[in-house]
Design an enzyme around this catalytic site. Structure first.
Site, short mmCIF file in Angstrom:
data_model
loop_
_atom_site.label_atom_id
_atom_site.label_comp_id
_atom_site.label_asym_id
_atom_site.label_seq_id
_atom_site.Cartn_x
_atom_site.Cartn_y
_atom_site.Cartn_z
N GLU A 158 6.29 8.26 -47.34
CA GLU A 158 7.68 8.07 -46.94
C GLU A 158 8.29 9.39 -46.44
O GLU A 158 7.75 10.47 -46.72
CB GLU A 158 8.46 7.56 -48.15
CG GLU A 158 7.96 6.23 -48.70
CD GLU A 158 8.33 5.04 -47.82
OE1 GLU A 158 8.40 5.18 -46.58
OE2 GLU A 158 8.54 3.94 -48.37
N ASP B 165 10.35 4.05 -39.82
CA ASP B 165 10.89 5.40 -40.03
C ASP B 165 9.84 6.48 -39.81
O ASP B 165 10.06 7.65 -40.13
CB ASP B 165 11.46 5.51 -41.46
CG ASP B 165 10.42 5.23 -42.53
OD1 ASP B 165 9.23 5.02 -42.18
OD2 ASP B 165 10.78 5.22 -43.73
N ASP C 218 -3.73 2.23 -48.80
CA ASP C 218 -2.74 2.12 -49.87
C ASP C 218 -2.79 0.76 -50.56
O ASP C 218 -3.48 -0.16 -50.10
CB ASP C 218 -1.33 2.40 -49.34
CG ASP C 218 -1.07 1.71 -47.99
OD1 ASP C 218 -1.79 0.75 -47.66
OD2 ASP C 218 -0.15 2.13 -47.29
N HIS D 109 6.65 6.57 -41.13
CA HIS D 109 5.70 6.89 -42.21
C HIS D 109 4.30 6.36 -41.93
O HIS D 109 4.13 5.31 -41.33
CB HIS D 109 6.21 6.39 -43.58
CG HIS D 109 6.18 4.91 -43.79
ND1 HIS D 109 7.32 4.15 -43.92
CD2 HIS D 109 5.14 4.05 -43.92
CE1 HIS D 109 6.97 2.89 -44.12
NE2 HIS D 109 5.67 2.79 -44.12
C1 GLP Z 1 3.55 -0.42 -44.68
C2 GLP Z 1 2.14 0.15 -44.77
C3 GLP Z 1 1.83 1.03 -43.57
C4 GLP Z 1 2.14 0.29 -42.29
C5 GLP Z 1 3.60 -0.09 -42.26
C6 GLP Z 1 4.01 -0.81 -41.01
O1 GLP Z 1 4.50 0.50 -45.02
N1 GLP Z 1 1.96 0.90 -45.96
O2 GLP Z 1 0.47 1.42 -43.60
O3 GLP Z 1 1.81 1.08 -41.18
O4 GLP Z 1 3.84 -0.94 -43.39
O5 GLP Z 1 3.64 -2.15 -41.07
P1 GLP Z 1 3.67 -3.13 -39.83
O6 GLP Z 1 2.45 -2.84 -39.06
O7 GLP Z 1 3.65 -4.49 -40.46
O8 GLP Z 1 4.91 -2.86 -39.07
#
Ligand code: GLP
Length: 264
Positions: A145, A138, A69, A140
């Site tokens: 989402e 959450d 993304d 995702h």
């Molecule tokens: C964002 C990214 C996800 C990632 C999530 C959790 O939403 N788009 O791909 O898994 O953050 O991030 P973190 O690993 O910093 O908790």
């Protein structure tokens, strides 16, 4: 789905990096196609993969990557763009060909067209061999989402207030500074990968992990789609298992040695 439970984040990172390095190294003929995430969860894995590369244990010369993304509206050189994140934390330290790196362009004039081109590029590369991912609090995956279609493809998504809050730490603590939309691969795009490996660490992910592992497949926790994948591994630490049933944790800890023999 296989749950690999390690004592802490460092061990999760080591296990995941080793697993990916093995997968890449055993590929002899065509290029290996790797899907990649950003966020804090994969940072340790990237560090370990860089170390393995420097030791000569793995080469990325024949690896093609597709990132999950990118924020809409952030130029590549923005300090919080996922382009910048990937080059700073991983690509600049390994022997990957720049032309083999694919990251969605958050500044594309026609974002929907950009998403279609991305899907076509994945198909043209032969499809993703292994999609590495993290998970939001959450549940995702990528930026799919809660409420995302479980057969969705690469598209533009509006981020929830929760996600903007969770990611505000990278934008001076102000959720209003976090872009409101992002370009993201779909749940269906992830599900098409021949293998999916998700890294989950810390107590703040414990409820997401419980939902994904012990509850039903549900679009409110897009990680739960992995229950329908033939080859999915969640690598988590003890802290992330806090909300799981004792019996679930015991079962997966007992069968851990078999995960090394790939019996998913
Ligand atoms: C964002 C990214 C996800 C990632 C999530 C959790 O939403 N788009 O791909 O898994 O953050 O991030 P973190 O690993 O910093 O908790």
């Amino acid at each position: 789905m296989r749950l690999v439970i390690r004592p802490n984040y460092d061990e999760v990172s080591r296990w995941t990096a080793w697993y990916i390095a093995e997968r890449i190294s055993e590929r002899k003929e065509k290029p290996f196609v790797l899907g990649l995430p950003t966020g804090s969860s994969p940072l340790g894995t990237y560090k370990e993969l860089i170390a393995l590369h420097k030791q000569g244990a793995v080469s990325f010369a024949k690896v093609i990557t597709f990132n999950m993304d990118e924020y809409a509206g952030l130029p590549e050189n923005h300090p919080q763009s996922y382009h910048r994140f990937m080059w700073d934390n991983f690509f600049s330290h390994i022997d990957i060909e720049k032309s083999n790196v694919h990251i969605l362009n958050g500044m594309a004039e026609d974002p929907l067209k950009e998403c279609d081109i991305y899907e076509a590029a994945i198909t043209a590369s032969g499809g993703i061999d292994l999609f590495l991912g993290g998970v939001g609090p959450d549940g995702h995956i990528a930026f799919n989402e809660p409420g995302s279609s479980l057969v969705s493809r690469t598209r533009v998504k509006t981020l929830t207030a929760d996600t903007r809050l969770a990611n505000a730490r990278f934008f001076g603590g102000d959720p209003a500074q976090v872009p409101g939309t992002a370009l993201t691969v779909g749940v269906g795009t992830v599900m098409d990968a021949r293998e999916v490996v998700i890294v989950v660490s810390g107590y703040n992910k414990a409820r997401a992990l419980k939902q994904a592992v012990e509850e039903g497949v549900n679009h409110m926790c897009t990680l739960s789609c992995l229950q329908m994948h033939r080859r999915a591994i969640i690598v988590c630490d003890d802290a992330a298992t806090e909300e799981l049933r004792v019996g679930t944790v015991r079962y997966f800890k007992e069968i851990l040695p078999f995960s090394e023999s790939r019996q998913l």
